[in-house]
Design a protein around this motif. Structure first.
Motif, PDB file in Angstrom:
ATOM      1  N   LYS A 271       0.831  -1.211   0.000  1.00 23.37           N
ATOM      2  CA  LYS A 271       0.000   0.000   0.000  1.00 23.37           C
ATOM      3  C   LYS A 271       0.863   1.258   0.000  1.00 23.37           C
ATOM      4  O   LYS A 271       0.524   2.253  -0.642  1.00 23.37           O
ATOM      5  N   VAL A 272       1.979   1.221   0.712  1.00 16.55           N
ATOM      6  CA  VAL A 272       2.926   2.343   0.682  1.00 16.55           C
ATOM      7  C   VAL A 272       3.447   2.531  -0.737  1.00 16.55           C
ATOM      8  O   VAL A 272       3.514   3.655  -1.247  1.00 16.55           O
ATOM      9  N   ALA A 273       3.810   1.427  -1.392  1.00 14.82           N
ATOM     10  CA  ALA A 273       4.304   1.507  -2.772  1.00 14.82           C
ATOM     11  C   ALA A 273       3.232   2.117  -3.674  1.00 14.82           C
ATOM     12  O   ALA A 273       3.537   2.986  -4.505  1.00 14.82           O
ATOM     13  N   ALA A 274       1.983   1.707  -3.510  1.00 10.66           N
ATOM     14  CA  ALA A 274       0.895   2.256  -4.324  1.00 10.66           C
ATOM     15  C   ALA A 274       0.744   3.760  -4.103  1.00 10.66           C
ATOM     16  O   ALA A 274       0.580   4.527  -5.055  1.00 10.66           O
ATOM     17  N   ALA A 275       0.808   4.186  -2.850  1.00  6.66           N
ATOM     18  CA  ALA A 275       0.680   5.611  -2.531  1.00  6.66           C
ATOM     19  C   ALA A 275       1.825   6.403  -3.154  1.00  6.66           C
ATOM     20  O   ALA A 275       1.620   7.509  -3.669  1.00  6.66           O
ATOM     21  N   ARG A 276       3.031   5.838  -3.118  1.00 10.05           N
ATOM     22  CA  ARG A 276       4.182   6.532  -3.706  1.00 10.05           C
ATOM     23  C   ARG A 276       4.051   6.601  -5.228  1.00 10.05           C
ATOM     24  O   ARG A 276       4.412   7.600  -5.842  1.00 10.05           O
ATOM     25  N   ILE A 277       3.519   5.549  -5.838  1.00  9.59           N
ATOM     26  CA  ILE A 277       3.287   5.572  -7.285  1.00  9.59           C
ATOM     27  C   ILE A 277       2.259   6.656  -7.623  1.00  9.59           C
ATOM     28  O   ILE A 277       2.445   7.444  -8.536  1.00  9.59           O
ATOM     29  N   ASP A 278       1.158   6.680  -6.849  1.00  6.65           N
ATOM     30  CA  ASP A 278       0.128   7.701  -7.058  1.00  6.65           C
ATOM     31  C   ASP A 278       0.709   9.105  -6.947  1.00  6.65           C
ATOM     32  O   ASP A 278       0.272  10.021  -7.649  1.00  6.65           O
ATOM     33  N   ALA A 279       1.689   9.278  -6.062  1.00  9.93           N
ATOM     34  CA  ALA A 279       2.321  10.586  -5.862  1.00  9.93           C
ATOM     35  C   ALA A 279       3.427  10.864  -6.882  1.00  9.93           C
ATOM     36  O   ALA A 279       4.036  11.931  -6.865  1.00  9.93           O
ATOM     37  N   GLY A 280       3.692   9.897  -7.766  1.00 10.56           N
ATOM     38  CA  GLY A 280       4.691  10.100  -8.810  1.00 10.56           C
ATOM     39  C   GLY A 280       6.102   9.696  -8.446  1.00 10.56           C
ATOM     40  O   GLY A 280       7.044  10.005  -9.166  1.00 10.56           O
ATOM     41  N   PHE A 281       6.262   9.009  -7.323  1.00 12.49           N
ATOM     42  CA  PHE A 281       7.599   8.584  -6.890  1.00 12.49           C
ATOM     43  C   PHE A 281       7.909   7.173  -7.397  1.00 12.49           C
ATOM     44  O   PHE A 281       7.914   6.218  -6.634  1.00 12.49           O
ATOM     45  N   ILE A 282       8.168   7.057  -8.685  1.00 10.75           N
ATOM     46  CA  ILE A 282       8.510   5.774  -9.295  1.00 10.75           C
ATOM     47  C   ILE A 282      10.003   5.803  -9.590  1.00 10.75           C
ATOM     48  O   ILE A 282      10.474   6.670 -10.326  1.00 10.75           O
ATOM     49  N   PRO A 283      10.774   4.876  -9.021  1.00 11.50           N
ATOM     50  CA  PRO A 283      12.220   4.887  -9.264  1.00 11.50           C
ATOM     51  C   PRO A 283      12.534   4.744 -10.751  1.00 11.50           C
ATOM     52  O   PRO A 283      11.994   3.876 -11.426  1.00 11.50           O
ATOM     53  N   ALA A 284      13.387   5.592 -11.233  1.00 10.10           N
ATOM     54  CA  ALA A 284      13.757   5.591 -12.653  1.00 10.10           C
ATOM     55  C   ALA A 284      14.551   4.350 -13.015  1.00 10.10           C
ATOM     56  O   ALA A 284      15.403   3.898 -12.265  1.00 10.10           O
ATOM     57  N   GLY A 285      14.231   3.796 -14.176  1.00  8.26           N
ATOM     58  CA  GLY A 285      15.036   2.732 -14.749  1.00  8.26           C
ATOM     59  C   GLY A 285      14.619   1.314 -14.416  1.00  8.26           C
ATOM     60  O   GLY A 285      15.141   0.376 -14.993  1.00  8.26           O
ATOM     61  N   PHE A 286      13.671   1.135 -13.511  1.00  5.37           N
ATOM     62  CA  PHE A 286      13.305  -0.212 -13.108  1.00  5.37           C
ATOM     63  C   PHE A 286      11.986  -0.688 -13.701  1.00  5.37           C
ATOM     64  O   PHE A 286      11.766  -1.874 -13.859  1.00  5.37           O
ATOM     65  N   PHE A 287      11.089   0.236 -13.992  1.00  4.73           N
ATOM     66  CA  PHE A 287       9.748  -0.115 -14.441  1.00  4.73           C
ATOM     67  C   PHE A 287       9.486   0.545 -15.783  1.00  4.73           C
ATOM     68  O   PHE A 287       9.877   1.680 -16.007  1.00  4.73           O
ATOM     69  N   SER A 288       8.790  -0.172 -16.681  1.00  2.00           N
ATOM     70  CA  SER A 288       8.417   0.462 -17.935  1.00  2.00           C
ATOM     71  C   SER A 288       7.455   1.597 -17.623  1.00  2.00           C
ATOM     72  O   SER A 288       6.750   1.566 -16.617  1.00  2.00           O
ATOM     73  N   GLU A 289       7.437   2.596 -18.476  1.00  2.00           N
ATOM     74  CA  GLU A 289       6.676   3.808 -18.192  1.00  2.00           C
ATOM     75  C   GLU A 289       5.191   3.556 -17.996  1.00  2.00           C
ATOM     76  O   GLU A 289       4.539   4.257 -17.236  1.00  2.00           O
ATOM     77  N   ASP A 290       4.623   2.565 -18.653  1.00  2.00           N
ATOM     78  CA  ASP A 290       3.183   2.371 -18.601  1.00  2.00           C
ATOM     79  C   ASP A 290       2.749   1.254 -17.642  1.00  2.00           C
ATOM     80  O   ASP A 290       1.571   0.939 -17.574  1.00  2.00           O
ATOM     81  N   ILE A 291       3.662   0.694 -16.887  1.00  2.00           N
ATOM     82  CA  ILE A 291       3.312  -0.462 -16.064  1.00  2.00           C
ATOM     83  C   ILE A 291       2.220  -0.158 -15.045  1.00  2.00           C
ATOM     84  O   ILE A 291       1.385  -1.001 -14.761  1.00  2.00           O
ATOM     85  N   PHE A 292       2.161   1.043 -14.521  1.00  2.27           N
ATOM     86  CA  PHE A 292       1.204   1.359 -13.475  1.00  2.27           C
ATOM     87  C   PHE A 292       0.025   2.202 -13.946  1.00  2.27           C
ATOM     88  O   PHE A 292      -0.778   2.622 -13.153  1.00  2.27           O
TER      89      PHE A 292
END
Length: 113
Positions: free
Chosen positions: A87-108
């Motif tokens: 849930k923390v990870a989801a909240a950080r994604i919602d807030a735009g805190f996605i670590p660069a270079g690990f996830f494709s841009e459209d994954i979330f």
């Protein structure tokens, strides 16, 4: 920056840690592992063991397919998880805190992989 193609398990551990916003010590404590083990996995000096996969699966059940084989991972599954760290990870994604270079841009996007 880490390429999103064929990430090593150590890269995926680091990606999950950074997605939760925890430092190495905090993440090791959350997983219940020694910080030296975590550092060695992230720096690719140690292989990820079966028991470490189990720890990730218990702590981040919705992230396990992505962790094991870069399988599907949805924002909705993280939001609806029983795991507080998911849930923390989801909240950080919602807030735009996605670590660069690990996830494709459209994954979330829109809860899709």
């Amino acid at each position: 920056m880490v390429s999103t193609a064929k990430l090593k398990p150590g890269d995926r551990v680091r990606a999950i840690r950074e997605l939760t916003g925890l430092n190495q010590r905090e993440f090791a404590e959350a997983l219940g592992v020694d910080i030296t083990l975590l550092k060695n996995i992230e720096y690719k000096r140690n292989r990820v063991t079966e028991s470490f996969y189990e720890i990730i699966g218990r702590t981040f059940p919705e992230m396990l397919p992505w962790f094991v084989y870069e399988g599907p991972l949805t924002l909705d599954s993280l939001r609806n998880s029983k795991s507080s760290l998911c849930k923390v990870a989801a909240a950080r994604i919602d807030a735009g805190f996605i670590p660069a270079g690990f996830f494709s841009e459209d994954i979330f996007k829109d809860g899709n992989q």
